[in-house]
Design a protein around this motif. Structure first.
Motif, PDB file in Angstrom:
ATOM      1  N   ARG A 266      67.775   1.704  33.091  1.00 61.17           N
ATOM      2  CA  ARG A 266      67.036   2.969  33.116  1.00 61.17           C
ATOM      3  C   ARG A 266      68.029   4.131  33.119  1.00 61.17           C
ATOM      4  O   ARG A 266      69.089   4.067  33.755  1.00 61.17           O
ATOM      5  CB  ARG A 266      66.163   3.048  34.373  1.00 61.17           C
ATOM      6  N   LEU A 267      67.659   5.190  32.420  1.00 62.31           N
ATOM      7  CA  LEU A 267      68.510   6.369  32.391  1.00 62.31           C
ATOM      8  C   LEU A 267      68.522   7.036  33.767  1.00 62.31           C
ATOM      9  O   LEU A 267      67.514   7.026  34.487  1.00 62.31           O
ATOM     10  CB  LEU A 267      68.003   7.369  31.345  1.00 62.31           C
ATOM     11  N   ASN A 268      69.676   7.593  34.115  1.00 60.52           N
ATOM     12  CA  ASN A 268      69.764   8.336  35.368  1.00 60.52           C
ATOM     13  C   ASN A 268      69.013   9.653  35.229  1.00 60.52           C
ATOM     14  O   ASN A 268      68.930  10.222  34.147  1.00 60.52           O
ATOM     15  CB  ASN A 268      71.228   8.626  35.703  1.00 60.52           C
ATOM     16  N   GLN A 269      68.469  10.136  36.316  1.00 60.55           N
ATOM     17  CA  GLN A 269      67.777  11.421  36.276  1.00 60.55           C
ATOM     18  C   GLN A 269      67.928  12.146  37.602  1.00 60.55           C
ATOM     19  O   GLN A 269      68.187  11.530  38.634  1.00 60.55           O
ATOM     20  CB  GLN A 269      66.298  11.237  35.952  1.00 60.55           C
ATOM     21  N   ILE A 270      67.815  13.468  37.530  1.00 58.48           N
ATOM     22  CA  ILE A 270      67.845  14.281  38.741  1.00 58.48           C
ATOM     23  C   ILE A 270      66.427  14.317  39.303  1.00 58.48           C
ATOM     24  O   ILE A 270      65.490  14.698  38.595  1.00 58.48           O
ATOM     25  CB  ILE A 270      68.330  15.714  38.443  1.00 58.48           C
ATOM     26  N   GLU A 271      66.273  13.910  40.545  1.00 58.43           N
ATOM     27  CA  GLU A 271      64.936  13.899  41.150  1.00 58.43           C
ATOM     28  C   GLU A 271      64.388  15.319  41.258  1.00 58.43           C
ATOM     29  O   GLU A 271      65.128  16.284  41.459  1.00 58.43           O
ATOM     30  CB  GLU A 271      64.988  13.250  42.525  1.00 58.43           C
ATOM     31  N   GLY A 272      63.068  15.440  41.130  1.00 54.69           N
ATOM     32  CA  GLY A 272      62.424  16.743  41.242  1.00 54.69           C
ATOM     33  C   GLY A 272      62.453  17.493  39.920  1.00 54.69           C
ATOM     34  O   GLY A 272      62.759  16.938  38.869  1.00 54.69           O
ATOM     35  N   SER A 273      62.115  18.771  39.975  1.00 49.34           N
ATOM     36  CA  SER A 273      62.065  19.580  38.762  1.00 49.34           C
ATOM     37  C   SER A 273      62.546  20.998  39.057  1.00 49.34           C
ATOM     38  O   SER A 273      62.664  21.410  40.219  1.00 49.34           O
ATOM     39  CB  SER A 273      60.636  19.615  38.200  1.00 49.34           C
ATOM     40  N   MET A 274      62.813  21.738  37.998  1.00 50.69           N
ATOM     41  CA  MET A 274      63.255  23.122  38.115  1.00 50.69           C
ATOM     42  C   MET A 274      62.177  23.961  38.808  1.00 50.69           C
ATOM     43  O   MET A 274      60.999  23.875  38.463  1.00 50.69           O
ATOM     44  CB  MET A 274      63.523  23.687  36.724  1.00 50.69           C
ATOM     45  N   PRO A 275      62.536  24.791  39.808  1.00 54.91           N
ATOM     46  CA  PRO A 275      61.526  25.625  40.470  1.00 54.91           C
ATOM     47  C   PRO A 275      60.987  26.693  39.518  1.00 54.91           C
ATOM     48  O   PRO A 275      61.694  27.151  38.615  1.00 54.91           O
ATOM     49  CB  PRO A 275      62.300  26.257  41.630  1.00 54.91           C
ATOM     50  N   SER A 276      59.739  27.074  39.713  1.00 56.17           N
ATOM     51  CA  SER A 276      59.154  28.126  38.888  1.00 56.17           C
ATOM     52  C   SER A 276      59.625  29.492  39.377  1.00 56.17           C
ATOM     53  O   SER A 276      60.111  29.628  40.512  1.00 56.17           O
ATOM     54  CB  SER A 276      57.630  28.059  38.943  1.00 56.17           C
ATOM     55  N   LEU A 277      59.477  30.500  38.524  1.00 57.77           N
ATOM     56  CA  LEU A 277      59.855  31.854  38.911  1.00 57.77           C
ATOM     57  C   LEU A 277      59.016  32.340  40.085  1.00 57.77           C
ATOM     58  O   LEU A 277      59.467  33.166  40.884  1.00 57.77           O
ATOM     59  CB  LEU A 277      59.678  32.811  37.723  1.00 57.77           C
ATOM     60  N   MET A 278      57.793  31.820  40.182  1.00 58.98           N
ATOM     61  CA  MET A 278      56.876  32.259  41.238  1.00 58.98           C
ATOM     62  C   MET A 278      57.211  31.638  42.591  1.00 58.98           C
ATOM     63  O   MET A 278      56.736  32.108  43.623  1.00 58.98           O
ATOM     64  CB  MET A 278      55.435  31.881  40.852  1.00 58.98           C
ATOM     65  N   ASN A 279      58.004  30.568  42.568  1.00 56.74           N
ATOM     66  CA  ASN A 279      58.266  29.847  43.812  1.00 56.74           C
ATOM     67  C   ASN A 279      59.748  29.527  43.921  1.00 56.74           C
ATOM     68  O   ASN A 279      60.154  28.372  44.015  1.00 56.74           O
ATOM     69  CB  ASN A 279      57.418  28.568  43.864  1.00 56.74           C
ATOM     70  N   HIS A 280      60.557  30.576  43.913  1.00 54.83           N
ATOM     71  CA  HIS A 280      62.018  30.389  43.962  1.00 54.83           C
ATOM     72  C   HIS A 280      62.437  30.051  45.392  1.00 54.83           C
ATOM     73  O   HIS A 280      62.132  30.789  46.327  1.00 54.83           O
ATOM     74  CB  HIS A 280      62.723  31.665  43.500  1.00 54.83           C
ATOM     75  N   PRO A 281      63.137  28.928  45.599  1.00 63.48           N
ATOM     76  CA  PRO A 281      63.521  28.533  46.967  1.00 63.48           C
ATOM     77  C   PRO A 281      64.495  29.533  47.590  1.00 63.48           C
ATOM     78  O   PRO A 281      65.299  30.161  46.900  1.00 63.48           O
ATOM     79  CB  PRO A 281      64.215  27.182  46.759  1.00 63.48           C
ATOM     80  N   LYS A 282      64.418  29.635  48.893  1.00 58.49           N
ATOM     81  CA  LYS A 282      65.386  30.451  49.617  1.00 58.49           C
ATOM     82  C   LYS A 282      66.723  29.713  49.665  1.00 58.49           C
ATOM     83  O   LYS A 282      66.771  28.494  49.678  1.00 58.49           O
ATOM     84  CB  LYS A 282      64.872  30.724  51.039  1.00 58.49           C
ATOM     85  N   GLY A 283      67.796  30.471  49.711  1.00 59.36           N
ATOM     86  CA  GLY A 283      69.122  29.857  49.750  1.00 59.36           C
ATOM     87  C   GLY A 283      69.530  29.354  48.378  1.00 59.36           C
ATOM     88  O   GLY A 283      69.191  29.948  47.351  1.00 59.36           O
ATOM     89  N   CYS A 284      70.251  28.251  48.349  1.00 61.22           N
ATOM     90  CA  CYS A 284      70.644  27.640  47.082  1.00 61.22           C
ATOM     91  C   CYS A 284      69.399  27.059  46.416  1.00 61.22           C
ATOM     92  O   CYS A 284      68.705  26.227  47.008  1.00 61.22           O
ATOM     93  CB  CYS A 284      71.678  26.540  47.315  1.00 61.22           C
ATOM     94  N   ALA A 285      69.115  27.488  45.195  1.00 63.04           N
ATOM     95  CA  ALA A 285      67.879  27.061  44.530  1.00 63.04           C
ATOM     96  C   ALA A 285      67.850  25.559  44.268  1.00 63.04           C
ATOM     97  O   ALA A 285      66.782  24.971  44.121  1.00 63.04           O
ATOM     98  CB  ALA A 285      67.721  27.825  43.220  1.00 63.04           C
ATOM     99  N   PHE A 286      69.009  24.919  44.242  1.00 63.24           N
ATOM    100  CA  PHE A 286      69.063  23.483  43.943  1.00 63.24           C
ATOM    101  C   PHE A 286      68.876  22.616  45.180  1.00 63.24           C
ATOM    102  O   PHE A 286      68.699  21.397  45.050  1.00 63.24           O
ATOM    103  CB  PHE A 286      70.410  23.160  43.277  1.00 63.24           C
ATOM    104  N   HIS A 287      68.859  23.218  46.374  1.00 63.41           N
ATOM    105  CA  HIS A 287      68.885  22.388  47.585  1.00 63.41           C
ATOM    106  C   HIS A 287      67.687  21.437  47.725  1.00 63.41           C
ATOM    107  O   HIS A 287      67.852  20.344  48.288  1.00 63.41           O
ATOM    108  CB  HIS A 287      69.039  23.268  48.845  1.00 63.41           C
ATOM    109  N   PRO A 288      66.456  21.771  47.223  1.00 60.09           N
ATOM    110  CA  PRO A 288      65.375  20.784  47.370  1.00 60.09           C
ATOM    111  C   PRO A 288      65.623  19.498  46.576  1.00 60.09           C
ATOM    112  O   PRO A 288      65.017  18.464  46.871  1.00 60.09           O
ATOM    113  CB  PRO A 288      64.144  21.531  46.826  1.00 60.09           C
ATOM    114  N   ARG A 289      66.502  19.533  45.598  1.00 58.62           N
ATOM    115  CA  ARG A 289      66.772  18.356  44.758  1.00 58.62           C
ATOM    116  C   ARG A 289      68.135  17.735  45.048  1.00 58.62           C
ATOM    117  O   ARG A 289      68.487  16.723  44.435  1.00 58.62           O
ATOM    118  CB  ARG A 289      66.710  18.749  43.278  1.00 58.62           C
ATOM    119  N   CYS A 290      68.897  18.334  45.954  1.00 59.49           N
ATOM    120  CA  CYS A 290      70.294  17.938  46.157  1.00 59.49           C
ATOM    121  C   CYS A 290      70.428  16.947  47.314  1.00 59.49           C
ATOM    122  O   CYS A 290      69.972  17.215  48.436  1.00 59.49           O
ATOM    123  CB  CYS A 290      71.148  19.185  46.429  1.00 59.49           C
TER     124      CYS A 290
END
Length: 330
Positions: A266-290
């Motif tokens: 199986r191909l490797n993949q980054i879990e989760g998806s890019m956040p929408s403009l309407m729901n930008h995470p606080k702090g580092c935007a990548f942290h929910p997937r990191c």
């Protein structure tokens, strides 16, 4: 002085629910003849950045703050009329779909001649000669025949060659290529990218290549900027980015390349998806997937730091460099 100097660029979209930000404090410099790549998933802000440089953002989008200078001249303060002298002549764009760029009811030749005469006081005869020369330069067979044909009479690869010829026709300083090979098959993609690289080298034209394919940039770009959720998270020489990626997002993009998986795996993949403009995470935007995220990653955006000859915005890398520095001082 850099040919193009983008500093602290912020781009917003005014929606009924309020302002949403598409670009966060984007800064970079582009030298004459340099080739750089913007990479990242869909929604990272790559195309918005490309369109912002020539102020082609459709409403309700607008440049909230920041500076875009071409040869020291501020572009964000220019009127649409003044920008017409920049678009095409100083900065040309190549879009994803050539059929959306070329007018289907006007022959290729007339479109090229009109592009020349809209910026220079030239006779149709002289403009036609330049257009034919450009078609020959992009390796289109029988330029005189193609000059008279309509876009639908050409293959996809041929149409993209015409678009490159149109982009180069006024000898621009910069070409912004937005996913220029998306609609083409793999063998044609390689030909078009090599052609684009060759034309930039021959004419000393700077290139901003927008793509999601890290496998492409290694053949074309000298420097790579990785974008995530509207911000540049890593920047450095392309070979350095590919051989020693620092940011976890860059590492995820590289591990997701098909050649990184074994046959049948199986191909490797980054879990989760890019956040929408309407729901930008606080702090580092990548942290929910990191997988390396800590509490401080969710509280504040990391600053840029040097790691080798690359710059990266990541607390994990910052902590590792601090630990290494302390160990070295013992």
């Amino acid at each position: 002085m850099a040919l193009l100097d983008v500093s602290n660029l912020n781009v917003c979209f005014g929606l009924k629910s309020g302002l949403v930000k598409a670009l966060y404090d984007v800064s970079f410099r582009l030298e004459r003849g340099e080739r750089i790549a913007l990479v990242g998933e869909s929604g990272a802000g790559k195309s918005i950045l490309g369109f912002s440089i020539v102020n082609l953002i459709s409403k309700p989008g607008f440049i909230e703050s920041g500076s875009i200078k071409l040869d020291g001249k501020e572009l964000t303060s220019l009127s649409n009329r003044q920008l017409r002298h920049v678009r095409g002549k100083r900065i040309a764009m190549i879009f994803q779909d050539p059929m959306m760029t070329l007018n289907p009811v006007i022959s290729v030749g007339i479109q090229m001649v009109e592009a020349i005469r809209s910026h220079t006081p030239m006779s149709k005869k002289d403009a036609k000669k330049i257009a034919l020369d450009r078609l020959a330069q992009v390796q289109i067979p029988s330029p005189e025949l193609r000059f008279e044909q309509y876009p639908h009479e050409l293959s996809g690869g041929m149409r993209q060659r015409v678009i490159i010829a149109v982009a180069m026709i006024l000898n621009p300083d910069i070409i912004i290529a937005d996913e220029p090979t998306t609609a083409l098959d793999v063998t044609i993609q390689a030909e078009i990218l090599e052609l684009l690289k060759h034309m930039c080298e021959v004419c000393n034209v700077a290139l901003i290549l927008i793509t999601h394919d890290l496998g492409v940039v290694s053949r074309i770009a000298e420097r790579t900027m990785v974008m995530y959720a509207g911000r540049i998270v890593e920047e450095g020489p392309t070979l350095e980015i590919i051989n020693d990626p620092q940011h976890p997002y860059t590492q995820g993009l590289l591990s997701a390349l098909p050649q990184m998986a074994l046959p049948g795996q199986r191909l490797n993949q980054i879990e989760g998806s890019m956040p929408s403009l309407m729901n930008h995470p606080k702090g580092c935007a990548f942290h929910p997937r990191c997988k390396y995220a800590t509490e401080k990653c969710s509280n504040a955006q990391p600053n840029y730091i040097y790691s080798g000859i690359s710059t990266v915005a990541c607390y994990m890398v910052e902590d590792m460099l601090e630990e290494f520095s302390e160990y070295r001082d013992l």
